[in-house]
Scaffold this active site. Sequence first.
Site, PDB file in Angstrom:
ATOM      1  N   GLN A   1       0.040  -2.757  -3.728  1.00  0.00           N
ATOM      2  CA  GLN A   1       0.364  -1.535  -4.457  1.00  0.00           C
ATOM      3  C   GLN A   1      -0.561  -1.337  -5.651  1.00  0.00           C
ATOM      4  O   GLN A   1      -1.109  -2.285  -6.210  1.00  0.00           O
ATOM      5  CB  GLN A   1       1.810  -1.578  -4.931  1.00  0.00           C
ATOM      6  CG  GLN A   1       2.088  -2.604  -6.016  1.00  0.00           C
ATOM      7  CD  GLN A   1       3.564  -2.753  -6.305  1.00  0.00           C
ATOM      8  OE1 GLN A   1       4.324  -3.268  -5.478  1.00  0.00           O
ATOM      9  NE2 GLN A   1       3.993  -2.307  -7.490  1.00  0.00           N
TER      10      GLN A   1
ATOM     11  N   ALA B   1       5.409   0.368   0.576  1.00  0.00           N
ATOM     12  CA  ALA B   1       6.134  -0.173   1.729  1.00  0.00           C
ATOM     13  C   ALA B   1       6.210   0.854   2.850  1.00  0.00           C
ATOM     14  O   ALA B   1       6.102   0.518   4.033  1.00  0.00           O
ATOM     15  CB  ALA B   1       7.532  -0.615   1.308  1.00  0.00           C
TER      16      ALA B   1
ATOM     17  N   THR C   1       4.324   1.478  -7.489  1.00  0.00           N
ATOM     18  CA  THR C   1       4.509   2.228  -6.237  1.00  0.00           C
ATOM     19  C   THR C   1       5.023   1.353  -5.107  1.00  0.00           C
ATOM     20  O   THR C   1       4.683   1.567  -3.941  1.00  0.00           O
ATOM     21  CB  THR C   1       3.174   2.877  -5.812  1.00  0.00           C
ATOM     22  OG1 THR C   1       2.195   1.829  -5.595  1.00  0.00           O
ATOM     23  CG2 THR C   1       2.652   3.845  -6.859  1.00  0.00           C
ATOM     24  N   CYS C   2       5.849   0.362  -5.410  1.00  0.00           N
ATOM     25  CA  CYS C   2       6.257  -0.611  -4.392  1.00  0.00           C
ATOM     26  C   CYS C   2       6.950   0.043  -3.201  1.00  0.00           C
ATOM     27  O   CYS C   2       6.663  -0.299  -2.047  1.00  0.00           O
ATOM     28  CB  CYS C   2       7.133  -1.689  -4.999  1.00  0.00           C
ATOM     29  SG  CYS C   2       8.542  -1.083  -5.969  1.00  0.00           S
ATOM     30  N   GLY C   3       7.868   0.972  -3.448  1.00  0.00           N
ATOM     31  CA  GLY C   3       8.576   1.612  -2.349  1.00  0.00           C
ATOM     32  C   GLY C   3       7.674   2.487  -1.504  1.00  0.00           C
ATOM     33  O   GLY C   3       7.731   2.456  -0.271  1.00  0.00           O
TER      34      GLY C   3
END
Length: 301
Positions: free
Chosen positions: A71, A80, A75-77
């Site tokens: 990331q 993913a 912006t992890c979600g």
Amino acid sequence: MSNTAIPPPPAPPNVFRCANKSTTRQGTPLLEGCLWSIDHPELQKACFLARICALKKPKSCAFNNIDSILQVGPTCGLTAVSMLFGGRLLPPCVVLKEAKERNYTYNGEMFSARNLYQLICDYMPLISNNNNNNNNNEINGDQQLLQQCANGIEMNGCGKERKPQQTPIECQIHEGRLNCAKVREALQQGACVFVAYDPDYNHSPCLKSGHKAHWALVIGYLIKENDEFFVIARHGKAKNLAVWSLQSLSDSNANLIEFAQPKGYPDCDFLLPPGGIGGNLGLRERAIIVKGLPFKVTTIS
């Protein structure tokens, strides 16, 4: 005063102790433990570091072949989501732009499982239509991509990571504890699961009341001989596979009750859903299950 040079201190011990100087067929060092997964060095390393099945082969183990993406920013979600769609097919920057236009986020943070679920559902035609298309056309921007999703137009495939689609792709919100029969059965049937949790210093699940909330993509499972259930996951802060106890991940997800300003972003505003991350629209006891994916699956049994 003596002019004798002081010798340098000894080098620290190597964490990845090798049984000998030989390597796997992929060229990586042969580790002492988890030799049952020697043909899958990334999984072997993950289990070795987590001290899982060091000597005995698991009762069952399978995972979807999904590559990692690191990331950029919080912006992890969204990263993913990009992992699930193959990266090049749906780059993180495209997902970020769309999330901002929908007022789901300010900086890339996704503190609403419901909003992330909606993004995944809206992009799902990319996987469905892609599966039967072998052309090499490139994507020319996010607006064209979204229009193709809406129109059901076939798009460029992801090649080696695909297998013929057998069942319709289904995406659903899970409410409640993660460690339950529904989630375990879905993973054993090849599903992927998006779940938020508090990561510790080594990215494993811990309990920090949601102050470190971070999204992971669960891509598989491992069951030990004593029937203890583990998940195999990826997330945006590491290239390596992760193997965690499903119970610890479930406990971490259930402890997401309040937001804390990230130390790395002291001056940034973050968008929280009504009720916060612990509310009905937040992250606590919420997960997103995606079934019927057409990915190649690695199975060890």
